[in-house]
Design a protein around this motif. Structure first.
Motif, PDB file in Angstrom:
ATOM      1  N   ALA A  65       2.442   6.293  -7.024  1.00  0.00           N
ATOM      2  CA  ALA A  65       1.217   7.206  -7.864  1.00  0.00           C
ATOM      3  C   ALA A  65       2.386   8.559  -7.484  1.00  0.00           C
ATOM      4  O   ALA A  65       1.746   9.320  -8.849  1.00  0.00           O
ATOM      5  N   ALA A  66       2.965   9.014  -6.294  1.00  0.00           N
ATOM      6  CA  ALA A  66       2.994  10.461  -5.912  1.00  0.00           C
ATOM      7  C   ALA A  66       4.032  11.083  -6.733  1.00  0.00           C
ATOM      8  O   ALA A  66       4.494  11.950  -7.238  1.00  0.00           O
TER       9      ALA A  66
ATOM     10  N   ALA B 115       0.918  -1.057   0.149  1.00  0.00           N
ATOM     11  CA  ALA B 115       0.074   0.505   0.355  1.00  0.00           C
ATOM     12  C   ALA B 115       0.727   1.397  -0.199  1.00  0.00           C
ATOM     13  O   ALA B 115       0.481   1.986  -0.842  1.00  0.00           O
ATOM     14  N   ASP B 116       1.726   1.068   1.130  1.00  0.00           N
ATOM     15  CA  ASP B 116       2.702   2.365   1.089  1.00  0.00           C
ATOM     16  C   ASP B 116       3.553   2.390  -0.556  1.00  0.00           C
ATOM     17  O   ASP B 116       3.640   4.089  -0.537  1.00  0.00           O
TER      18      ASP B 116
ATOM     19  N   GLY C 239       2.201   1.823  -3.420  1.00  0.00           N
ATOM     20  CA  GLY C 239       1.684   1.831  -4.143  1.00  0.00           C
ATOM     21  C   GLY C 239       1.263   3.541  -4.254  1.00  0.00           C
ATOM     22  O   GLY C 239       1.626   4.828  -5.054  1.00  0.00           O
ATOM     23  N   LEU C 240       1.254   3.947  -2.786  1.00  0.00           N
ATOM     24  CA  LEU C 240       1.302   5.311  -2.942  1.00  0.00           C
ATOM     25  C   LEU C 240       2.191   5.974  -2.759  1.00  0.00           C
ATOM     26  O   LEU C 240       2.308   7.082  -4.229  1.00  0.00           O
TER      27      LEU C 240
END
Length: 394
Positions: free
Chosen positions: A44-45, A37-38, A40-41
């Motif tokens: 994306a950033a 999850a981290d 992925g964020l």
């Protein structure tokens, strides 16, 4: 190997692949956890930052291209200058976009700097190549050198610039250029010994292009070969003969042979022969021949054609008829000569001037003379009969 061991083998492969992908995305295995999850964020950033940077760089590129396009008339820029400026802007946009992406995905600072320097050197050599091509064209045009030499020199300059560009780019990434050049020199020396004939043709091709003994479009005679030059390359010269056949001759052979350039001047002279009887009027025959050639469209009027007595033989008077034609007519000269011979024969026949045929004259005694045309088969009995007939008449 049992089923359990096979299963464990593939599980290890999948786990290693799983961790490799995570590490590639910037994760860490120090805490022995995989937090997708981290990651992925963070991914994306990073993607959003890249998109924003590319949009800004793209807008700047579009604005500069717009300015160049509308400032063309004001700055009196040529079409070629506009193309060069747009190519430089396009290259700058590509390099800036590449560096922006490299900075956002975590490339080392030294790598980013080396890439920027390498791109700068490549752009510098591109501008140098563009300017050198224009300067070279101006110099060659000033000295009235042909397009073949221009293309040769452009190719040589291009090779030199490519070598310098490659060396400069590799030097930014820490390659030892001196060792690389030395290795290439040894390889080039070995290739040179292995391809001596090719190098000989290459050097001969450069000599032919520089001396300009003949050019593309000239009609040349090389030994028993004759034709129009259609291509002069660095390895061979190609000529197109009258039978529409391409003849490829190595440049080394051309450089070491006697080459006759039939179209180097604005006109070229050819000749044919004509014959009249001994008793015919030479002045009348000459006038008829000259008038016949003057009516021919291929024969040039200046210099005027001429007919002179070449020989007074046993069976007639021989004329040599000289005439001039333009270089474009050289390829058709055999047909031109054949047509001229036919026209001269018809004109002489119409004027009553006959061409003699060889004959043999036998003198038997002071009163008996017998004429036997050459080519007519006479047997001993026939000759005796003719002699008896001539004696009875006397």
């Amino acid at each position: 190997m049992n089923t359990q061991n096979i299963t464990r083998f593939f599980e290890n492969i999948m786990r290693d692949l799983y961790q490799s992908v995570y590490l590639f995305l910037g994760g860490s295995l120090d805490d022995q956890t995989l937090n997708w999850a981290d990651r992925g964020l963070a991914l994306a950033a990073t993607a959003i930052k890249i998109v924003i940077l590319l949009a800004v760089i793209g807008f700047i590129y579009w604005f500069l291209v717009y300015c160049v396009k509308h400032a063309r008339t004001f700055l009196h820029l040529s079409q070629r200058q506009v193309r060069v400026m747009r190519a430089v802007l396009r290259y700058t946009w590509f390099v800036a976009s590449l560096i922006a992406i490299m900075m956002q995905i975590g490339f080392h600072t030294d790598t980013v700097k080396a890439t920027a320097k390498a791109a700068g050197w490549a752009g510098f050599y591109y501008v140098l190549w563009t300017m050198s091509g224009k300067m070279l064209s101006g110099v060659l045009k000033h000295y009235e050198l042909n397009a073949s030499i221009e293309q040769l020199l452009k190719n040589m300059i291009l090779v030199i610039i490519l070598v310098l560009t490659t060396a400069s780019v590799l030097a930014q990434f820490g390659f030892d250029i001196v060792s690389l050049v030395a290795g290439l020199g040894i390889v080039g020396l070995a290739v040179g010994f292995a391809a001596q004939s090719t190098l000989a043709n290459f050097i001969a091709g450069i000599t032919i292009l520089i001396e300009q003994s003949f050019q593309v479009g000239d009609w040349i005679r090389l030994g028993d070969k004759e034709g129009r030059v259609v291509k002069i390359s660095l390895r061979a010269t190609q000529i197109l003969d009258r039978d529409n056949i391409i003849i490829i001759i190595p440049n080394a052979t051309v450089a070491s042979s006697e080459v006759v350039n039939l179209t180097s001047k604005k006109m070229i002279r050819f000749d044919v022969k004509a014959r009249i009887a001994l008793e015919a009027d030479i002045s009348q025959a000459r006038s008829i021949i000259v008038k016949t050639l003057a009516k021919d469209e291929v024969v040039l009027k200046h210099p005027a054609p001429m007919a002179t007595v070449a020989e007074v033989g046993e069976s007639g008077v021989y004329f040599i008829v000289r005439f001039w034609v333009a270089p474009l007519s050289v390829a058709r000269i055999p047909i031109i000569k054949e047509n001229i011979n036919e026209k001269i024969k018809r004109a002489l026949d119409e004027a009553g001037i006959k061409a003699p045929y060889p004959h043999m004259r036998l003198i038997v005694d002071d009163h008996n003379i017998l004429h036997i045309p050459t080519g007519q088969v006479e047997t001993t009995e026939r000759i005796e009969e003719d002699l008896e007939s001539a004696a009875r008449k006397n």
